[in-house]
Design an enzyme around this catalytic site. Structure first.
Site, PDB file in Angstrom:
ATOM      1  N   LYS A  93       0.843  -1.200   0.000  1.00  0.00           N
ATOM      2  CA  LYS A  93       0.000   0.000   0.000  1.00  0.00           C
ATOM      3  C   LYS A  93       0.877   1.249   0.000  1.00  0.00           C
ATOM      4  O   LYS A  93       2.010   1.212   0.480  1.00  0.00           O
ATOM      5  CB  LYS A  93      -0.861   0.028   1.275  1.00  0.00           C
ATOM      6  CG  LYS A  93      -1.989  -0.991   1.310  1.00  0.00           C
ATOM      7  CD  LYS A  93      -2.763  -0.875   2.613  1.00  0.00           C
ATOM      8  CE  LYS A  93      -3.871  -1.915   2.717  1.00  0.00           C
ATOM      9  NZ  LYS A  93      -4.956  -1.714   1.744  1.00  0.00           N
ATOM     10  N   ARG A 126     -10.213 -11.629   2.177  1.00  0.00           N
ATOM     11  CA  ARG A 126     -11.161 -12.631   1.663  1.00  0.00           C
ATOM     12  C   ARG A 126     -10.549 -14.024   1.640  1.00  0.00           C
ATOM     13  O   ARG A 126     -11.261 -15.019   1.677  1.00  0.00           O
ATOM     14  CB  ARG A 126     -11.660 -12.202   0.278  1.00  0.00           C
ATOM     15  CG  ARG A 126     -10.595 -12.160  -0.781  1.00  0.00           C
ATOM     16  CD  ARG A 126     -11.040 -11.387  -2.016  1.00  0.00           C
ATOM     17  NE  ARG A 126     -11.045  -9.946  -1.779  1.00  0.00           N
ATOM     18  CZ  ARG A 126     -11.467  -9.050  -2.666  1.00  0.00           C
ATOM     19  NH1 ARG A 126     -11.922  -9.436  -3.839  1.00  0.00           N
ATOM     20  NH2 ARG A 126     -11.440  -7.770  -2.376  1.00  0.00           N
TER      21      ARG A 126
HETATM   22  N1  BES Z   1      -8.039  -3.955   4.567  1.00  0.00           N
HETATM   23  C1  BES Z   1      -8.246  -3.535   3.239  1.00  0.00           C
HETATM   24  C2  BES Z   1      -9.566  -2.795   3.043  1.00  0.00           C
HETATM   25  C3  BES Z   1      -9.663  -1.440   3.679  1.00  0.00           C
HETATM   26  C4  BES Z   1      -9.333  -0.304   2.969  1.00  0.00           C
HETATM   27  C5  BES Z   1     -10.148  -1.300   4.964  1.00  0.00           C
HETATM   28  C6  BES Z   1      -9.447   0.939   3.547  1.00  0.00           C
HETATM   29  C7  BES Z   1     -10.274  -0.053   5.539  1.00  0.00           C
HETATM   30  C8  BES Z   1      -9.915   1.065   4.821  1.00  0.00           C
HETATM   31  C9  BES Z   1      -8.255  -4.737   2.298  1.00  0.00           C
HETATM   32  O1  BES Z   1      -7.432  -5.790   2.680  1.00  0.00           O
HETATM   33  C10 BES Z   1      -7.777  -4.274   0.985  1.00  0.00           C
HETATM   34  O2  BES Z   1      -6.650  -3.863   0.888  1.00  0.00           O
HETATM   35  N2  BES Z   1      -8.646  -4.334  -0.021  1.00  0.00           N
HETATM   36  C11 BES Z   1      -8.320  -3.912  -1.338  1.00  0.00           C
HETATM   37  C12 BES Z   1      -8.837  -4.949  -2.301  1.00  0.00           C
HETATM   38  C13 BES Z   1      -8.327  -4.764  -3.704  1.00  0.00           C
HETATM   39  C14 BES Z   1      -6.845  -5.023  -3.773  1.00  0.00           C
HETATM   40  C15 BES Z   1      -9.090  -5.703  -4.607  1.00  0.00           C
HETATM   41  C16 BES Z   1      -8.983  -2.561  -1.578  1.00  0.00           C
HETATM   42  O3  BES Z   1     -10.109  -2.342  -1.102  1.00  0.00           O
HETATM   43  O4  BES Z   1      -8.348  -1.711  -2.198  1.00  0.00           O
HETATM   44 MN    MN Z   2      -5.428  -5.543   1.972  1.00  0.00          MN
END
Ligand code: BES
Ligand code: MN
Ligand code: ZN
Length: 498
Positions: free
Chosen positions: A278, A352
């Protein structure tokens, strides 16, 4: 917690305290017995001042006056609860929390809190007061360390004494708030303190306090059990993954087998994104990526404290998502516990994967219902903002029950659709499933992916990515970790129990 929340004196003006806080209904506030008595003690100055300040008792309106030695309390605070006819359980809980937050300012140690009427539900009063008193200050030293801490909240009814039932329901409310605080603390603690084994320890502590059964699988146990998706997510971190299973069994009622619910929580104690790392801004918020797990752990404590007559399981898939020489990669293929193979697309869609195996484990318990909670997608925040959760279920009856529970709890939950045509996005050229789709409808495709792993068991999926953290204190919610979903799940479980 050194704070005690107890029934107060019949005459709230008789107790010396740092603040006397009176919660009042709109328009009718001048008729509240404690307001009348205080106004008399202040020679009519209170109502005069209220008029000048245009205080009417509207929701969230406050009037804060120094008593200048005319009362035993240093400050007198009136808090508006809005019109009596509009007082819902959620508003009552929220206004009580606000009353405590305002009353406990200025280093107060003891406050007296008077309810707006005699027939309010003491359960919500206890929940609200205790939730409003929540602070997370343990890492402050020096000037920012609180000099004095709130030690006593006395709760008085305007014109009657507490009977045994009222005392019991106040105490239950305080117990529920303690369970929510378990979730808040776990979220607020930094990720160098809360890692997967820490979640296991929290679960063991809850089990010990309440006599629950607890099972924990370590890294080797997860692999041996066949939870290869969960294992893959945790393999890049030196903080090894844990799989946690708490069981609450009600006392045998002599009747037939009790109903059962399995709650499943995403427990990513830190989500760096893994190799698909990230960006730095906001990465620290990913300490809250165990918010679903926190809610499930808090819920289990509450269910046990309230001795619900149903069987409740709490399952947590705990891991840390880190980039490393042994981290899982895009293009890897793993076989899930359920048997389907999964092609990894983006290592940041880790939640997931952990949930998929946990849901299969949950389905094998053959419960009446599975409910999962996960900070799953940024797309859920895009859809509903930061303070509401998205939920998904194919069963309209369950959808209605969850909406009712959330309304009673005062938490935002909005049903979103499982749009069938989006399943096309999860087709892989090399495995049974890809684990992500495109950007659009991201919370929905995540839900559709999870659906592949619950078998035929009725199921509700909650994407709680936004509300686990709050940017400011409001109502029962503090700044930081909120404990979102504990109250909704508890209310749901109570009504499911019938
Ligand atoms: N933990 C994150 C989701 C999240 C994002 C929670 C912002 C709280 C605030 C999750 O693991 C994630 O990174 N999801 C990605 C999925 C994508 C790579 C398909 C997302 O939402 O960007
Ligand atoms: Mn994630
Ligand atoms: Zn995540």
């Amino acid at each position: 917690m050194a704070l005690s929340i107890v029934p107060g004196p019949r005459d709230p003006l008789a107790e010396s305290a740092d603040a006397l806080v009176v919660v009042v209904f709109a328009q009718a506030f001048a008729k509240h017995p404690a307001v009348r008595a205080a106004d008399e003690a202040l020679g009519g100055a209170l109502l005069e001042h209220a008029k000048n300040a245009e205080f009417e008792g509207k929701p969230e309106q406050t009037l804060d006056v120094p008593t200048l030695a005319h009362l035993d309390a240093r400050r007198l605070v009136l808090i508006g609860a809005g019109p009596e006819a509009e007082l819902t359980p959620a508003r009552l809980r929220s206004v009580m929390a606000q009353a405590v937050r305002v009353g406990s300012a200025q280093n107060a140690q003891r406050i007296v809190l008077v309810t707006p009427s005699d027939d309010v539900s003491l359960r919500e009063v206890g929940e609200g007061a205790a939730l409003g008193a929540y602070r997370f200050t343990k890492y402050f030293t020096g000037d920012r360390k609180p000099k004095k801490e709130l030690s006593k909240i006395s709760i008085s009814l305007p014109s009657s004494a507490f009977d045994a039932a009222a005392k019991k329901s106040l105490a239950l409310g305080v117990e529920v708030a303690k369970a929510v605080a378990i979730a808040r603390d776990a979220i607020n603690e930094p990720p160098n303190v809360v890692f997967p084994e820490t979640l296991a320890k929290i679960a063991r502590d809850i089990a010990k306090t309440h006599g629950l059964k607890v099972k924990v699988l370590d890294k080797a146990g997860i692999l041996k059990a066949g939870m290869n998706l969960h294992y893959a997510v945790g393999q890049g971190s030196s903080n090894e993954p844990r799989f946690i299973h708490l069981t609450y069994t009600p006392k045998a009622s002599g009747r037939k087998k009790p109903k059962s619910i399995v709650f499943v929580g995403k427990g990513l104690t830190f989500d760096s994104g893994g190799l698909c790392i990230k960006p730095a801004p906001g990465m620290g918020d990913m300490k809250s990526d165990m918010g679903g797990a926190a809610a499930v752990l808090g819920l289990m404590a509450a269910v046990a404290a309230l001795k619900l007559p149903i069987e409740v399981h709490g399952i947590v898939g705990a891991a840390e998502n880190m980039p490393d020489g042994s981290a899982y990669r895009p293009a890897d293929i793993f076989t899930s516990l359920e048997g389907k193979t999964v092609e990894i697309i983006n290592t940041d869609a880790e939640g997931r994967l952990v949930l998929a195996d946990a849901l299969t484990y949950a389905a094998r318990l053959k419960p009446d219902l599975i409910i999962d909670a996960a900070t799953l997608t940024g797309a859920a925040l895009v859809a509903l903002g930061k303070s509401w959760s998205a939920y998904y279920t194919a069963d309209s009856g369950l959808a209605k029950q969850l909406a009712e529970a959330a309304a009673h709890a005062g938490e935002g939950f909005w049903q979103m659709p499982l749009i069938e045509e989006l399943t096309d996005q999860l087709k892989s050229d090399v495995a049974d499933l890809k684990h992500t789709g495109d950007r659009y409808g991201g919370s929905i495709t995540a839900a559709l992916f999870l659906r592949e792993f619950v078998g035929k068991v009725p199921w509700i999926h909650c994407d709680i990515a936004g509300p686990v953290l709050s940017e400011r204190a409001r109502g029962v919610v503090p700044k930081g970790g909120t404990g979102h979903a504990v109250l909704t799940f508890l209310r749901f479980a109570e009504s499911f129990a019938g």
